[in-house]
Design a protein around this motif. Sequence first.
Motif, PDB file in Angstrom:
ATOM      1  N   ILE A 104       0.855  -1.191   0.000  1.00  0.00           N
ATOM      2  CA  ILE A 104       0.000   0.000   0.000  1.00  0.00           C
ATOM      3  C   ILE A 104       0.888   1.237   0.000  1.00  0.00           C
ATOM      4  O   ILE A 104       1.668   1.454   0.926  1.00  0.00           O
ATOM      5  N   GLY A 105       0.776   2.051  -1.054  1.00  0.00           N
ATOM      6  CA  GLY A 105       1.539   3.296  -1.117  1.00  0.00           C
ATOM      7  C   GLY A 105       2.559   3.278  -2.247  1.00  0.00           C
ATOM      8  O   GLY A 105       3.403   2.387  -2.323  1.00  0.00           O
ATOM      9  N   GLY A 106       2.469   4.282  -3.122  1.00  0.00           N
ATOM     10  CA  GLY A 106       3.344   4.334  -4.295  1.00  0.00           C
ATOM     11  C   GLY A 106       4.369   5.443  -4.214  1.00  0.00           C
ATOM     12  O   GLY A 106       4.645   6.124  -5.201  1.00  0.00           O
ATOM     13  N   GLY A 107       4.952   5.637  -3.024  1.00  0.00           N
ATOM     14  CA  GLY A 107       6.093   6.532  -2.925  1.00  0.00           C
ATOM     15  C   GLY A 107       7.360   5.725  -3.128  1.00  0.00           C
ATOM     16  O   GLY A 107       7.319   4.574  -3.591  1.00  0.00           O
ATOM     17  N   ILE A 108       8.504   6.277  -2.760  1.00  0.00           N
ATOM     18  CA  ILE A 108       9.754   5.557  -3.023  1.00  0.00           C
ATOM     19  C   ILE A 108       9.845   4.259  -2.226  1.00  0.00           C
ATOM     20  O   ILE A 108      10.331   3.243  -2.721  1.00  0.00           O
ATOM     21  N   ILE A 109       9.301   4.241  -0.991  1.00  0.00           N
ATOM     22  CA  ILE A 109       9.426   3.031  -0.171  1.00  0.00           C
ATOM     23  C   ILE A 109       8.545   1.910  -0.723  1.00  0.00           C
ATOM     24  O   ILE A 109       8.973   0.764  -0.859  1.00  0.00           O
ATOM     25  N   ILE A 143      -9.581  -7.286  -2.477  1.00  0.00           N
ATOM     26  CA  ILE A 143      -8.544  -8.196  -2.984  1.00  0.00           C
ATOM     27  C   ILE A 143      -8.094  -9.095  -1.840  1.00  0.00           C
ATOM     28  O   ILE A 143      -7.616  -8.619  -0.811  1.00  0.00           O
ATOM     29  N   ALA A 144      -8.229 -10.392  -2.018  1.00  0.00           N
ATOM     30  CA  ALA A 144      -7.754 -11.342  -1.004  1.00  0.00           C
ATOM     31  C   ALA A 144      -6.237 -11.414  -1.085  1.00  0.00           C
ATOM     32  O   ALA A 144      -5.653 -11.262  -2.164  1.00  0.00           O
ATOM     33  N   CYS A 145      -5.586 -11.599   0.070  1.00  0.00           N
ATOM     34  CA  CYS A 145      -4.122 -11.638   0.036  1.00  0.00           C
ATOM     35  C   CYS A 145      -3.577 -12.413   1.226  1.00  0.00           C
ATOM     36  O   CYS A 145      -4.280 -12.660   2.208  1.00  0.00           O
ATOM     37  N   GLU A 146      -2.295 -12.762   1.124  1.00  0.00           N
ATOM     38  CA  GLU A 146      -1.631 -13.460   2.227  1.00  0.00           C
ATOM     39  C   GLU A 146      -0.929 -12.473   3.161  1.00  0.00           C
ATOM     40  O   GLU A 146      -0.862 -12.678   4.361  1.00  0.00           O
ATOM     41  N   LYS A 147      -0.366 -11.403   2.576  1.00  0.00           N
ATOM     42  CA  LYS A 147       0.377 -10.429   3.384  1.00  0.00           C
ATOM     43  C   LYS A 147       0.149  -9.020   2.855  1.00  0.00           C
ATOM     44  O   LYS A 147      -0.098  -8.839   1.660  1.00  0.00           O
ATOM     45  N   VAL A 148       0.262  -8.050   3.765  1.00  0.00           N
ATOM     46  CA  VAL A 148       0.115  -6.645   3.385  1.00  0.00           C
ATOM     47  C   VAL A 148       1.353  -5.885   3.854  1.00  0.00           C
ATOM     48  O   VAL A 148       1.828  -6.096   4.978  1.00  0.00           O
ATOM     49  N   VAL A 149       1.898  -5.012   2.992  1.00  0.00           N
ATOM     50  CA  VAL A 149       3.012  -4.160   3.401  1.00  0.00           C
ATOM     51  C   VAL A 149       2.530  -2.710   3.356  1.00  0.00           C
ATOM     52  O   VAL A 149       2.157  -2.206   2.302  1.00  0.00           O
ATOM     53  N   ASN A 150       2.500  -2.090   4.528  1.00  0.00           N
ATOM     54  CA  ASN A 150       1.966  -0.728   4.663  1.00  0.00           C
ATOM     55  C   ASN A 150       3.098   0.276   4.462  1.00  0.00           C
ATOM     56  O   ASN A 150       3.890   0.516   5.360  1.00  0.00           O
ATOM     57  N   CYS A 151       3.163   0.855   3.255  1.00  0.00           N
ATOM     58  CA  CYS A 151       4.176   1.872   2.938  1.00  0.00           C
ATOM     59  C   CYS A 151       3.462   3.173   2.592  1.00  0.00           C
ATOM     60  O   CYS A 151       3.789   3.850   1.609  1.00  0.00           O
ATOM     61  N   ALA A 152       2.441   3.504   3.391  1.00  0.00           N
ATOM     62  CA  ALA A 152       1.548   4.597   3.032  1.00  0.00           C
ATOM     63  C   ALA A 152       2.055   5.967   3.488  1.00  0.00           C
ATOM     64  O   ALA A 152       1.295   6.930   3.539  1.00  0.00           O
ATOM     65  N   GLY A 153       3.324   6.068   3.869  1.00  0.00           N
ATOM     66  CA  GLY A 153       3.882   7.377   4.193  1.00  0.00           C
ATOM     67  C   GLY A 153       3.152   8.030   5.355  1.00  0.00           C
ATOM     68  O   GLY A 153       2.885   7.398   6.376  1.00  0.00           O
ATOM     69  N   GLN A 154       2.780   9.307   5.170  1.00  0.00           N
ATOM     70  CA  GLN A 154       2.123   9.983   6.292  1.00  0.00           C
ATOM     71  C   GLN A 154       0.699   9.472   6.533  1.00  0.00           C
ATOM     72  O   GLN A 154       0.070   9.828   7.515  1.00  0.00           O
ATOM     73  N   TRP A 155       0.212   8.604   5.633  1.00  0.00           N
ATOM     74  CA  TRP A 155      -1.089   7.948   5.856  1.00  0.00           C
ATOM     75  C   TRP A 155      -0.921   6.596   6.533  1.00  0.00           C
ATOM     76  O   TRP A 155      -1.899   5.913   6.827  1.00  0.00           O
ATOM     77  N   ALA A 156       0.322   6.177   6.784  1.00  0.00           N
ATOM     78  CA  ALA A 156       0.562   4.826   7.317  1.00  0.00           C
ATOM     79  C   ALA A 156      -0.108   4.620   8.671  1.00  0.00           C
ATOM     80  O   ALA A 156      -0.539   3.521   9.011  1.00  0.00           O
TER      81      ALA A 156
END
Length: 422
Positions: free
Chosen positions: A12-17, A196-209
């Motif tokens: 989640i999040g389309g910044g550099i991270i 969307i069903a998923c096994e894992k989530v990576v929260n890279c939402a920046g200041q929205w994280a």
Amino acid sequence: MTLPDRAQIIVIGGGIIGCSTAYHLARDHKADVILLEQGQLTSGSTWHAAGLVGQLRSSASITKVLKYSVDLYKRLDQETGLETGWKMSGCLRLATNQDRWIEYRRLATTAQSFGMDMQLLSPQEAKSMFPLMQVDDLVGASWLPTDGQASPSDITQSLAKGARMHGAKIFENVRVTGFEMKDGRILAVKTSKGDIACEKVVNCAGQWARQVGAMAGINVPLQPVKHQYVITEKIDGLSSDAPTIRDPDRRTYFKEEVGGLCFGGYEPNPVGWTMDDVPHEWEFRLFDDDYDHFEQHMLQAIERVPALNSVGVKQMINGPESFTPDGNFILGAAPECVNMFVGAGFNAFGIASGGGAGWVLAQWAIDGEAPLDLWVVDIRRFSEMHRDRQWVNDRTLEAYGKHYAIGFPHVEYESGRPRIVS
């Protein structure tokens, strides 16, 4: 555009991270990855970052992460065909007193143990590398030739392209609205365009994280702070390969930008943004210029580079960056939810950390454990008191003001006391 109904890992999040994490998941682990961005790639705090890339930190592991970033930025354009704006201009760090000079001498030894060549220079040697600089007050300077600068948006787009080349799917204008959960595990990510069903989530939402984490019951203690810098008109005699400069005793930094200087700093009286949720509609947006607040940096910068006295300002950037209560970023597996990983809170060195943070976070998400000793940035270092928004705000603003402070042993923060007593 139809979203897939399932994926192995959702970033989640389309910044550099986020883009770096998706790239490494796809490239190194052949994972089935989807990246979701609520606006457009880089539209959060990535696009207005200054783009200085320094590598040396007091922790060996974090230095390794930053060193990895540099190695990646150096060759990424060859892989993807997209320029990153990477320029190995080196970095001068200035010392105006004996305490700072001791710190640099220590750092130079540390650098050697990390296989990096940090040199200690006299004031005159420093001036010969940056002739526009005033050096009367210097004790000396340190020089790290492999540091540099890069274009944040270009790197992110290049990482995104690399991620796609290795099979990741990237969707813009898709907002995460919640999670379907069972027994502290995320089963599916709910979005504005379907689930969307998923096994894992990576929260890279920046200041929205923080908000994204909260939807899964996770605490991500962040505080957005208004960070300002200025880009000047062209300056005569400034070479395009001038080194970046950090002048910590004056709390300022400089880098060359299209013939002018870009400079900013970390003031002891920072302005926090909001303690409520960060508004979603904040795509490519900035705050109004605040010259009154910036004046303290302007005065210090002019004393260091007198040529600034007679040059016009092309642009002032005043944008939010997310900071943390201890000035270290946040990575790792959230203790409250078994399959959410977090990469956020980069304290204005997200560009320097981006490549390496994505690399370790991808590995972490696949293996379930960190590839290096990353306790200083591990999300598990936080406790119950970090759920208190006021406490996080007060402590984070203090940490921001100490960004360039000398790292004396046993120095304690003063805000937010007495929260824990014996």
